[in-house]
Design an enzyme around this catalytic site. Sequence first.
Site, PDB file in Angstrom:
ATOM      1  N   ARG A 112       0.887  -1.172   0.000  1.00  0.00           N
ATOM      2  CA  ARG A 112       0.000   0.000   0.000  1.00  0.00           C
ATOM      3  C   ARG A 112       0.914   1.208   0.000  1.00  0.00           C
ATOM      4  O   ARG A 112       1.595   1.473   1.010  1.00  0.00           O
ATOM      5  CB  ARG A 112      -0.931  -0.010   1.216  1.00  0.00           C
ATOM      6  CG  ARG A 112      -1.707   1.267   1.381  1.00  0.00           C
ATOM      7  CD  ARG A 112      -2.867   1.153   2.332  1.00  0.00           C
ATOM      8  NE  ARG A 112      -3.982   0.486   1.698  1.00  0.00           N
ATOM      9  CZ  ARG A 112      -5.239   0.486   2.166  1.00  0.00           C
ATOM     10  NH1 ARG A 112      -5.533   1.119   3.270  1.00  0.00           N
ATOM     11  NH2 ARG A 112      -6.199  -0.135   1.520  1.00  0.00           N
ATOM     12  N   HIS A 139      -7.120   1.266  -6.753  1.00  0.00           N
ATOM     13  CA  HIS A 139      -7.387   0.283  -5.688  1.00  0.00           C
ATOM     14  C   HIS A 139      -8.050  -0.943  -6.337  1.00  0.00           C
ATOM     15  O   HIS A 139      -9.229  -1.242  -6.085  1.00  0.00           O
ATOM     16  CB  HIS A 139      -8.285   0.925  -4.623  1.00  0.00           C
ATOM     17  CG  HIS A 139      -8.301   0.211  -3.308  1.00  0.00           C
ATOM     18  ND1 HIS A 139      -7.518  -0.896  -3.035  1.00  0.00           N
ATOM     19  CD2 HIS A 139      -9.031   0.438  -2.170  1.00  0.00           C
ATOM     20  CE1 HIS A 139      -7.749  -1.293  -1.799  1.00  0.00           C
ATOM     21  NE2 HIS A 139      -8.656  -0.515  -1.263  1.00  0.00           N
ATOM     22  N   GLN A 142      -9.961  -3.828  -4.320  1.00  0.00           N
ATOM     23  CA  GLN A 142     -11.263  -3.443  -3.788  1.00  0.00           C
ATOM     24  C   GLN A 142     -12.345  -3.545  -4.860  1.00  0.00           C
ATOM     25  O   GLN A 142     -13.450  -4.020  -4.599  1.00  0.00           O
ATOM     26  CB  GLN A 142     -11.201  -2.006  -3.250  1.00  0.00           C
ATOM     27  CG  GLN A 142     -12.514  -1.503  -2.711  1.00  0.00           C
ATOM     28  CD  GLN A 142     -12.921  -2.199  -1.417  1.00  0.00           C
ATOM     29  OE1 GLN A 142     -12.166  -2.200  -0.457  1.00  0.00           O
ATOM     30  NE2 GLN A 142     -14.119  -2.789  -1.386  1.00  0.00           N
ATOM     31  N   ASP A 230     -17.449   6.854  -1.994  1.00  0.00           N
ATOM     32  CA  ASP A 230     -16.241   6.685  -1.184  1.00  0.00           C
ATOM     33  C   ASP A 230     -16.042   7.992  -0.427  1.00  0.00           C
ATOM     34  O   ASP A 230     -16.707   9.003  -0.717  1.00  0.00           O
ATOM     35  CB  ASP A 230     -15.047   6.376  -2.120  1.00  0.00           C
ATOM     36  CG  ASP A 230     -13.750   6.080  -1.372  1.00  0.00           C
ATOM     37  OD1 ASP A 230     -13.801   5.808  -0.159  1.00  0.00           O
ATOM     38  OD2 ASP A 230     -12.672   6.139  -2.007  1.00  0.00           O
ATOM     39  N   CYS A 269     -16.455   1.182  -0.233  1.00  0.00           N
ATOM     40  CA  CYS A 269     -15.287   0.361   0.118  1.00  0.00           C
ATOM     41  C   CYS A 269     -14.980   0.399   1.607  1.00  0.00           C
ATOM     42  O   CYS A 269     -14.314  -0.493   2.123  1.00  0.00           O
ATOM     43  CB  CYS A 269     -14.076   0.797  -0.700  1.00  0.00           C
ATOM     44  SG  CYS A 269     -13.516   2.481  -0.345  1.00  0.00           S
ATOM     45  N   ARG A 297     -13.411  -8.935   0.235  1.00  0.00           N
ATOM     46  CA  ARG A 297     -11.989  -8.648   0.009  1.00  0.00           C
ATOM     47  C   ARG A 297     -11.189  -9.943   0.151  1.00  0.00           C
ATOM     48  O   ARG A 297     -10.252 -10.190  -0.612  1.00  0.00           O
ATOM     49  CB  ARG A 297     -11.486  -7.598   1.026  1.00  0.00           C
ATOM     50  CG  ARG A 297     -12.069  -6.202   0.822  1.00  0.00           C
ATOM     51  CD  ARG A 297     -11.597  -5.566  -0.468  1.00  0.00           C
ATOM     52  NE  ARG A 297     -10.159  -5.462  -0.538  1.00  0.00           N
ATOM     53  CZ  ARG A 297      -9.425  -4.502   0.049  1.00  0.00           C
ATOM     54  NH1 ARG A 297     -10.029  -3.535   0.719  1.00  0.00           N
ATOM     55  NH2 ARG A 297      -8.108  -4.478  -0.078  1.00  0.00           N
TER      56      ARG A 297
END
Length: 313
Positions: A112, A139, A142, A230, A269, A297
């Site tokens: 990350r 991402h 996700q 988001d 998410c 996930r």
Amino acid sequence: MSASPPRHFLDLWRFDGATLRALLDDAARRKAARQGWPRGRPDADRPAADRVLAMVFEKHSTRTRFSFDAAMRQLGGDVIISTASDMQLGRGEPIEDTARVLSRMVDAVMIRANRHDDLEHFAQAASVPVINGLTDRSHPCQVLADLLTFEEHRGPVQGRTFAWVGDGNNMCASFIHAAPKFGFKLRIACPVQYHPDLMDLARAGARAGEVEILHDPRAAVEGADCVVTDTWVSMGDTDYETRLQAFEPFQVDERLMKLAARDAVFLHCLPAHRGEEVTDAVLDGPQSLVWDEAENRIHAQKAVLAWCFGGPT
Ligand code: CP
Ligand code: NVA
């Protein structure tokens, strides 16, 4: 070191649709095959047996950290986790050197990263598979989990309409990358100053009409099968007050959800900022699939990891 080039999972636009479809199908199949099993019991085929995944975090995480750990256990493998600030990386050791060293110690690395370029440089220097666990620009893990969740509840995403409401951020970019690959239509509603990077449309190979950028949330949501949002302030964003003002008309509330298709679902998410991008009534309401989405996930990433370790897809 492996002789063939490592199977990196960096961005959805780099894949063909058939490979991504196979990943999603593998995720669904693996999930179905272990219904009712204890969470720690490995899958029968243990595709990560004797393998170790390193996870490196330059930013905070709950879901990514726990889901990759759980995923590796279910695949029969092991993990080593560290924050970048605990590593020499945090004191300036070049990211390429870090990649070379970790490549001698583990079988794959999930990172990350603050900057997408660092992920790319890490992958170029690594001789083991590298997985994007979120950067400032995308991402992908996700979004695979999001599509898995939609399909569990509503069937194939192909031909359906997704409405992205809010920031043209990293999550939005991965949705842009996914839309042409999976054959769903994407309508994005964002303030003009926070629109997505148009390069992402080009990278995704989106054809005219496949991905639309609008500025009215109601127009984007009208008749949509899935409404997604988001946070308005992503990790690393500094203009908090300006953003709150700009995004105020983009809150997903019950009134907005009523404009979507009758059986539309809501995705986020997480972490959610209740009362900002989404109201409690929507997040906790009957259309919300966010808890399944968080669990997925694990399942989506198991398919990614199995592929990285040389699985057939
Ligand atoms: N959605 C997601 O990636 O969550 P974390 O930041 O908690 O990993
Ligand atoms: N866009 C958010 C996603 C968090 C999972 C961020 O980058 O902070």
